[in-house]
Design a protein around this motif. Sequence first.
Motif, PDB file in Angstrom:
ATOM      1  N   UNK A 119     -28.190  -8.846 -11.917  1.00  0.00           N
ATOM      2  CA  UNK A 119     -27.652  -9.287 -10.476  1.00  0.00           C
ATOM      3  C   UNK A 119     -26.549  -9.611 -10.304  1.00  0.00           C
ATOM      4  N   UNK A 120     -25.883  -9.367  -9.215  1.00  0.00           N
ATOM      5  CA  UNK A 120     -24.402  -9.868  -8.940  1.00  0.00           C
ATOM      6  C   UNK A 120     -24.614 -10.448  -7.452  1.00  0.00           C
ATOM      7  N   UNK A 121     -23.841 -11.447  -7.184  1.00  0.00           N
ATOM      8  CA  UNK A 121     -23.767 -11.826  -5.784  1.00  0.00           C
ATOM      9  C   UNK A 121     -23.183 -11.198  -4.874  1.00  0.00           C
ATOM     10  N   UNK A 122     -23.732 -11.246  -3.614  1.00  0.00           N
ATOM     11  CA  UNK A 122     -23.446 -10.097  -2.384  1.00  0.00           C
ATOM     12  C   UNK A 122     -21.817 -10.723  -2.205  1.00  0.00           C
ATOM     13  N   UNK A 123     -20.795  -9.462  -1.864  1.00  0.00           N
ATOM     14  CA  UNK A 123     -19.589  -9.797  -1.548  1.00  0.00           C
ATOM     15  C   UNK A 123     -19.597 -10.277  -0.055  1.00  0.00           C
ATOM     16  N   UNK A 124     -18.453 -11.174   0.264  1.00  0.00           N
ATOM     17  CA  UNK A 124     -18.169 -11.581   1.587  1.00  0.00           C
ATOM     18  C   UNK A 124     -16.732 -11.390   2.072  1.00  0.00           C
ATOM     19  N   UNK A 125     -16.799 -10.211   2.941  1.00  0.00           N
ATOM     20  CA  UNK A 125     -15.407  -9.957   3.303  1.00  0.00           C
ATOM     21  C   UNK A 125     -15.152 -10.891   4.585  1.00  0.00           C
ATOM     22  N   UNK A 126     -13.696 -11.147   4.438  1.00  0.00           N
ATOM     23  CA  UNK A 126     -13.005 -12.060   5.472  1.00  0.00           C
ATOM     24  C   UNK A 126     -11.957 -11.487   6.277  1.00  0.00           C
ATOM     25  N   UNK A 127     -11.172 -10.628   5.544  1.00  0.00           N
ATOM     26  CA  UNK A 127     -10.009 -10.299   6.565  1.00  0.00           C
ATOM     27  C   UNK A 127     -10.271  -8.964   7.218  1.00  0.00           C
ATOM     28  N   UNK A 128      -9.632  -8.497   8.125  1.00  0.00           N
ATOM     29  CA  UNK A 128      -9.544  -7.334   8.499  1.00  0.00           C
ATOM     30  C   UNK A 128      -9.716  -6.078   7.509  1.00  0.00           C
ATOM     31  N   UNK A 129      -8.907  -6.215   6.495  1.00  0.00           N
ATOM     32  CA  UNK A 129      -8.612  -5.368   5.471  1.00  0.00           C
ATOM     33  C   UNK A 129      -9.839  -5.236   4.687  1.00  0.00           C
ATOM     34  N   UNK A 130     -10.441  -6.251   4.186  1.00  0.00           N
ATOM     35  CA  UNK A 130     -11.681  -6.500   3.428  1.00  0.00           C
ATOM     36  C   UNK A 130     -12.791  -5.892   4.243  1.00  0.00           C
ATOM     37  N   UNK A 131     -12.701  -6.067   5.369  1.00  0.00           N
ATOM     38  CA  UNK A 131     -14.050  -5.687   6.312  1.00  0.00           C
ATOM     39  C   UNK A 131     -14.209  -4.137   6.406  1.00  0.00           C
ATOM     40  N   UNK A 132     -12.769  -3.643   6.626  1.00  0.00           N
ATOM     41  CA  UNK A 132     -12.860  -1.998   6.442  1.00  0.00           C
ATOM     42  C   UNK A 132     -13.323  -1.749   5.146  1.00  0.00           C
ATOM     43  N   UNK A 133     -12.734  -2.226   4.085  1.00  0.00           N
ATOM     44  CA  UNK A 133     -13.001  -1.630   2.680  1.00  0.00           C
ATOM     45  C   UNK A 133     -14.484  -1.783   2.328  1.00  0.00           C
ATOM     46  N   UNK A 134     -15.102  -2.932   2.871  1.00  0.00           N
ATOM     47  CA  UNK A 134     -16.714  -3.246   2.696  1.00  0.00           C
ATOM     48  C   UNK A 134     -17.453  -2.365   3.573  1.00  0.00           C
ATOM     49  N   UNK A 135     -16.990  -2.089   4.718  1.00  0.00           N
ATOM     50  CA  UNK A 135     -17.711  -1.171   5.763  1.00  0.00           C
ATOM     51  C   UNK A 135     -17.880   0.500   5.220  1.00  0.00           C
ATOM     52  N   UNK A 136     -16.538   0.843   4.556  1.00  0.00           N
ATOM     53  CA  UNK A 136     -16.474   2.258   4.154  1.00  0.00           C
ATOM     54  C   UNK A 136     -16.873   2.416   2.792  1.00  0.00           C
ATOM     55  N   UNK A 137     -17.336   1.361   1.941  1.00  0.00           N
ATOM     56  CA  UNK A 137     -17.891   1.397   0.678  1.00  0.00           C
ATOM     57  C   UNK A 137     -19.217   2.455   0.639  1.00  0.00           C
ATOM     58  N   UNK A 138     -19.839   2.238   1.672  1.00  0.00           N
ATOM     59  CA  UNK A 138     -21.345   2.879   1.779  1.00  0.00           C
ATOM     60  C   UNK A 138     -20.891   4.531   1.551  1.00  0.00           C
ATOM     61  N   UNK A 139     -20.232   4.813   2.242  1.00  0.00           N
ATOM     62  CA  UNK A 139     -19.614   6.418   2.258  1.00  0.00           C
ATOM     63  C   UNK A 139     -19.139   6.814   0.694  1.00  0.00           C
ATOM     64  N   UNK A 140     -18.301   6.105   0.011  1.00  0.00           N
ATOM     65  CA  UNK A 140     -17.623   5.917  -1.290  1.00  0.00           C
ATOM     66  C   UNK A 140     -19.055   5.886  -2.368  1.00  0.00           C
ATOM     67  N   UNK A 141     -19.932   5.056  -2.098  1.00  0.00           N
ATOM     68  CA  UNK A 141     -21.317   5.096  -2.798  1.00  0.00           C
ATOM     69  C   UNK A 141     -21.866   6.404  -2.842  1.00  0.00           C
TER      70      UNK A 141
END
Length: 161
Positions: A119-141
Amino acid sequence: MSDTLTIKTSFVFPPDTNHHGTLFGGKLMGYIDDIASIAATKMARCSVVTASTDSVDFIKPIRVGDVVTLEAMVTWTGTSSMEVFVKVYAENLNTAEKSIAAISFLTFVALDENGRPTVVPEVVPQTEEEHWLNETATVRAEHRKIRKKQSQDMARFLSKS
C-alpha cells in the motif's frame, strides 16, 4: 504531491546525440525512468518497479549543447500503484531560450520486503496544476487498463504462433 518533486539537469554532449545532433530518444527515456523512479520512491518510501511507460511525447528536439531539465512528481496513487508525470525542458544557456521538449507518464508499483505489492499513501494535490493532473489521472488509468488487457491478449495470441 510537491513532496515527490524531483529535478535533474544535465548538459547534452555529442556522445548523447544522434546523427541529427539531437539527444537520443532512448537516452532521454532512460533519464525519464530514472527520475520517475526517484519521485515514486519518495512517495512510497520503499522499493518501486516500473509497471509501464504509459506515454512519452517528444515535442521539441533537444540539441547538443543544450541543458536538459527533467521535473517529476507523483500525480495519482492507487492501492499500490502510482502515476508519475515527467516534464522535460530544453534550454539554450547562451540565448536563455527554454521550452518544454517532452512530457511523459509512467506507472510504478510499490513493493514490500518480499517483493509483493504494498500500500502507498494517498497523494494530496495543492496547486492548480497538481489538481488538474490528479483529476485527469482517472482517464489515463482507464486507458492503461484497456492497453494492458490488449497487451495480454496479444501476448497470448503470439505465444500460440
